[in-house]
Design a protein around this motif. Structure first.
Motif, PDB file in Angstrom:
ATOM      1  N   PHE A  41     -15.726  -5.107  11.684  1.00 30.80           N
ATOM      2  CA  PHE A  41     -14.600  -4.700  12.533  1.00 30.80           C
ATOM      3  C   PHE A  41     -14.734  -3.246  12.985  1.00 30.80           C
ATOM      4  CE2 PHE A  41     -12.868  -3.322   8.458  1.00 30.80           C
ATOM      5  CZ  PHE A  41     -12.191  -2.159   8.783  1.00 30.80           C
ATOM      6  N   VAL A  42     -15.379  -2.406  12.192  1.00 33.14           N
ATOM      7  CA  VAL A  42     -15.589  -1.009  12.589  1.00 33.14           C
ATOM      8  C   VAL A  42     -16.552  -0.961  13.776  1.00 33.14           C
ATOM      9  CG1 VAL A  42     -16.498   1.240  11.866  1.00 33.14           C
ATOM     10  CG2 VAL A  42     -15.098  -0.115  10.283  1.00 33.14           C
ATOM     11  N   SER A  43     -17.597  -1.761  13.716  1.00 42.11           N
ATOM     12  CA  SER A  43     -18.559  -1.822  14.827  1.00 42.11           C
ATOM     13  C   SER A  43     -17.901  -2.360  16.094  1.00 42.11           C
ATOM     14  CB  SER A  43     -19.746  -2.698  14.443  1.00 42.11           C
ATOM     15  OG  SER A  43     -20.413  -2.154  13.335  1.00 42.11           O
ATOM     16  N   VAL A  44     -17.101  -3.402  15.951  1.00 40.56           N
ATOM     17  CA  VAL A  44     -16.412  -3.975  17.117  1.00 40.56           C
ATOM     18  C   VAL A  44     -15.426  -2.959  17.691  1.00 40.56           C
ATOM     19  CG1 VAL A  44     -14.847  -5.808  17.890  1.00 40.56           C
ATOM     20  CG2 VAL A  44     -16.742  -6.351  16.345  1.00 40.56           C
ATOM     21  N   PHE A  45     -14.733  -2.231  16.818  1.00 41.68           N
ATOM     22  CA  PHE A  45     -13.811  -1.193  17.282  1.00 41.68           C
ATOM     23  C   PHE A  45     -14.568  -0.104  18.035  1.00 41.68           C
ATOM     24  CE2 PHE A  45     -11.410   2.757  16.774  1.00 41.68           C
ATOM     25  CZ  PHE A  45     -10.223   2.384  17.385  1.00 41.68           C
ATOM     26  N   ALA A  46     -15.744   0.280  17.555  1.00 40.56           N
ATOM     27  CA  ALA A  46     -16.551   1.304  18.238  1.00 40.56           C
ATOM     28  C   ALA A  46     -16.955   0.830  19.633  1.00 40.56           C
ATOM     29  CB  ALA A  46     -17.785   1.650  17.411  1.00 40.56           C
ATOM     30  N   ILE A  47     -17.333  -0.443  19.739  1.00 39.54           N
ATOM     31  CA  ILE A  47     -17.696  -0.992  21.054  1.00 39.54           C
ATOM     32  C   ILE A  47     -16.484  -0.970  21.981  1.00 39.54           C
ATOM     33  CG2 ILE A  47     -18.463  -3.065  22.281  1.00 39.54           C
ATOM     34  CD1 ILE A  47     -20.004  -3.775  19.643  1.00 39.54           C
ATOM     35  N   LEU A  48     -15.327  -1.355  21.454  1.00 39.67           N
ATOM     36  CA  LEU A  48     -14.095  -1.331  22.240  1.00 39.67           C
ATOM     37  C   LEU A  48     -13.761   0.091  22.693  1.00 39.67           C
ATOM     38  CD1 LEU A  48     -11.567  -2.792  23.315  1.00 39.67           C
ATOM     39  CD2 LEU A  48     -10.526  -2.393  21.074  1.00 39.67           C
ATOM     40  N   LEU A  49     -13.904   1.050  21.803  1.00 41.37           N
ATOM     41  CA  LEU A  49     -13.641   2.457  22.123  1.00 41.37           C
ATOM     42  C   LEU A  49     -14.559   2.952  23.246  1.00 41.37           C
ATOM     43  CD1 LEU A  49     -11.992   4.974  21.305  1.00 41.37           C
ATOM     44  CD2 LEU A  49     -13.834   5.508  19.720  1.00 41.37           C
ATOM     45  N   VAL A  50     -15.834   2.595  23.167  1.00 39.94           N
ATOM     46  CA  VAL A  50     -16.790   2.994  24.202  1.00 39.94           C
ATOM     47  C   VAL A  50     -16.406   2.356  25.546  1.00 39.94           C
ATOM     48  CG1 VAL A  50     -19.194   2.746  24.948  1.00 39.94           C
ATOM     49  CG2 VAL A  50     -18.686   3.469  22.626  1.00 39.94           C
ATOM     50  N   GLY A  51     -16.011   1.096  25.513  1.00 40.71           N
ATOM     51  CA  GLY A  51     -15.592   0.415  26.738  1.00 40.71           C
ATOM     52  C   GLY A  51     -14.338   1.033  27.335  1.00 40.71           C
ATOM     53  N   LEU A  52     -13.376   1.359  26.496  1.00 37.32           N
ATOM     54  CA  LEU A  52     -12.156   2.013  26.974  1.00 37.32           C
ATOM     55  C   LEU A  52     -12.454   3.389  27.558  1.00 37.32           C
ATOM     56  CD1 LEU A  52      -9.686   1.066  24.099  1.00 37.32           C
ATOM     57  CD2 LEU A  52      -9.632   0.219  26.456  1.00 37.32           C
ATOM     58  N   ALA A  53     -13.309   4.146  26.877  1.00 31.05           N
ATOM     59  CA  ALA A  53     -13.676   5.475  27.379  1.00 31.05           C
ATOM     60  C   ALA A  53     -14.376   5.371  28.730  1.00 31.05           C
ATOM     61  CB  ALA A  53     -14.559   6.198  26.367  1.00 31.05           C
ATOM     62  N   ALA A  54     -15.249   4.387  28.873  1.00 32.87           N
ATOM     63  CA  ALA A  54     -15.924   4.189  30.163  1.00 32.87           C
ATOM     64  C   ALA A  54     -14.907   3.844  31.247  1.00 32.87           C
ATOM     65  CB  ALA A  54     -16.976   3.087  30.041  1.00 32.87           C
ATOM     66  N   GLY A  55     -13.938   3.035  30.887  1.00 34.30           N
ATOM     67  CA  GLY A  55     -12.938   2.599  31.853  1.00 34.30           C
ATOM     68  C   GLY A  55     -11.999   3.693  32.331  1.00 34.30           C
ATOM     69  N   ILE A  56     -11.709   4.674  31.493  1.00 35.52           N
ATOM     70  CA  ILE A  56     -10.775   5.731  31.899  1.00 35.52           C
ATOM     71  C   ILE A  56     -11.478   6.936  32.525  1.00 35.52           C
ATOM     72  CG2 ILE A  56      -9.020   5.098  30.193  1.00 35.52           C
ATOM     73  CD1 ILE A  56      -9.951   7.545  28.549  1.00 35.52           C
ATOM     74  N   THR A  57     -12.790   6.897  32.593  1.00 42.38           N
ATOM     75  CA  THR A  57     -13.550   8.019  33.149  1.00 42.38           C
ATOM     76  C   THR A  57     -13.238   8.193  34.629  1.00 42.38           C
ATOM     77  OG1 THR A  57     -15.316   7.656  31.566  1.00 42.38           O
ATOM     78  CG2 THR A  57     -15.888   8.893  33.541  1.00 42.38           C
ATOM     79  N   ASN A  58     -12.775   9.397  34.985  1.00 42.41           N
ATOM     80  CA  ASN A  58     -12.551   9.720  36.390  1.00 42.41           C
ATOM     81  C   ASN A  58     -12.475  11.234  36.546  1.00 42.41           C
ATOM     82  OD1 ASN A  58      -9.637  10.670  36.733  1.00 42.41           O
ATOM     83  ND2 ASN A  58      -9.377   8.823  35.490  1.00 42.41           N
ATOM     84  N   PRO A  59     -12.741  11.723  37.750  1.00 46.54           N
ATOM     85  CA  PRO A  59     -12.800  13.172  37.953  1.00 46.54           C
ATOM     86  C   PRO A  59     -11.435  13.853  37.995  1.00 46.54           C
ATOM     87  CG  PRO A  59     -13.203  12.043  40.009  1.00 46.54           C
ATOM     88  CD  PRO A  59     -13.150  10.988  38.943  1.00 46.54           C
ATOM     89  N   MET A  60     -10.361  13.096  38.014  1.00 44.44           N
ATOM     90  CA  MET A  60      -9.032  13.686  38.128  1.00 44.44           C
ATOM     91  C   MET A  60      -8.411  14.017  36.768  1.00 44.44           C
ATOM     92  SD  MET A  60      -9.023  13.849  41.296  1.00 44.44           S
ATOM     93  CE  MET A  60      -7.413  14.488  41.595  1.00 44.44           C
ATOM     94  N   GLN A  61      -9.013  13.524  35.691  1.00 41.53           N
ATOM     95  CA  GLN A  61      -8.439  13.753  34.371  1.00 41.53           C
ATOM     96  C   GLN A  61      -9.448  14.448  33.469  1.00 41.53           C
ATOM     97  OE1 GLN A  61      -7.395   9.630  33.701  1.00 41.53           O
ATOM     98  NE2 GLN A  61      -5.239  10.148  33.917  1.00 41.53           N
ATOM     99  N   LYS A  62      -9.226  15.740  33.276  1.00 39.99           N
ATOM    100  CA  LYS A  62     -10.131  16.515  32.415  1.00 39.99           C
ATOM    101  C   LYS A  62     -10.127  15.983  30.991  1.00 39.99           C
ATOM    102  CE  LYS A  62      -8.245  20.245  33.887  1.00 39.99           C
ATOM    103  NZ  LYS A  62      -7.754  21.467  34.412  1.00 39.99           N
ATOM    104  N   TRP A  63      -8.970  15.543  30.532  1.00 36.61           N
ATOM    105  CA  TRP A  63      -8.875  15.057  29.154  1.00 36.61           C
ATOM    106  C   TRP A  63      -9.768  13.839  28.943  1.00 36.61           C
ATOM    107  CZ3 TRP A  63      -7.405  10.134  28.099  1.00 36.61           C
ATOM    108  CH2 TRP A  63      -6.696   9.442  29.084  1.00 36.61           C
ATOM    109  N   ALA A  64      -9.913  13.001  29.962  1.00 36.40           N
ATOM    110  CA  ALA A  64     -10.761  11.805  29.829  1.00 36.40           C
ATOM    111  C   ALA A  64     -12.228  12.212  29.677  1.00 36.40           C
ATOM    112  CB  ALA A  64     -10.581  10.877  31.032  1.00 36.40           C
ATOM    113  N   MET A  65     -12.653  13.209  30.434  1.00 36.37           N
ATOM    114  CA  MET A  65     -14.037  13.664  30.311  1.00 36.37           C
ATOM    115  C   MET A  65     -14.253  14.396  28.989  1.00 36.37           C
ATOM    116  SD  MET A  65     -15.521  12.268  32.754  1.00 36.37           S
ATOM    117  CE  MET A  65     -17.089  12.885  32.215  1.00 36.37           C
ATOM    118  N   ALA A  66     -13.249  15.134  28.529  1.00 40.52           N
ATOM    119  CA  ALA A  66     -13.347  15.786  27.219  1.00 40.52           C
ATOM    120  C   ALA A  66     -13.432  14.733  26.117  1.00 40.52           C
ATOM    121  CB  ALA A  66     -12.155  16.710  26.994  1.00 40.52           C
ATOM    122  N   LEU A  67     -12.636  13.678  26.245  1.00 41.98           N
ATOM    123  CA  LEU A  67     -12.692  12.577  25.282  1.00 41.98           C
ATOM    124  C   LEU A  67     -14.069  11.930  25.291  1.00 41.98           C
ATOM    125  CD1 LEU A  67     -11.184  10.755  23.242  1.00 41.98           C
ATOM    126  CD2 LEU A  67     -10.539   9.314  25.199  1.00 41.98           C
TER     127      LEU A  67
END
Length: 126
Positions: A41-67
């Motif tokens: 479940f830790v590995s699956v959570f890590a994959i989910l986290l990476v997918g979520l981070a990829a999905g929120i990536t955009n140039p208008m939100q500095k916090w997303a790029m910092a994350l």
């Protein structure tokens, strides 16, 4: 959306690196689940986290790029530390996968950090 206003925006590259890393983890976990140092479940959570981070990536939100920088740094450290400390045989398939993931997340650290730096320098000069 055009990113011409921010010449040092590499979020699209970071997104692709995160997706590539997530797909590799997703595709290989079933084969190596008994060898993983953490529960599945830790590995699956890590994959989910990476997918979520990829999905929120955009140039208008500095916090997303910092994350993205933080996530990429943590994952680079985890995979590279594991590769260095646990594997003596470089022909071991799990070592190779771990090292490939470390390289992917190393580049994600580099590009996400460049983007964060550009976003904050642009803010200071405005």
């Amino acid at each position: 959306m055009s990113t011409d206003f921010l010449p040092h925006y590499y979020g699209n590259i970071v997104r692709r690196l995160f997706i590539a890393g997530g797909v590799i983890m997703l595709a290989t976990i079933p084969s190596f689940k008994t060898l993983l140092p953490v529960p599945s479940f830790v590995s699956v959570f890590a994959i989910l986290l990476v997918g979520l981070a990829a999905g929120i990536t955009n140039p208008m939100q500095k916090w997303a790029m910092a994350l993205n920088s933080i996530i990429a740094s943590i994952l680079f450290f985890v995979f590279e530390y594991r590769a260095i400390t646990k594997y003596d045989d470089v022909s071991d398939t799990l070592f190779l996968i771990t090292e490939v993931l470390a390289v992917i997340f190393f580049f994600a650290v580099y590009y996400s950090t460049k983007t964060v730096r550009a976003l904050y320098l642009k803010e200071k000069s405005a």
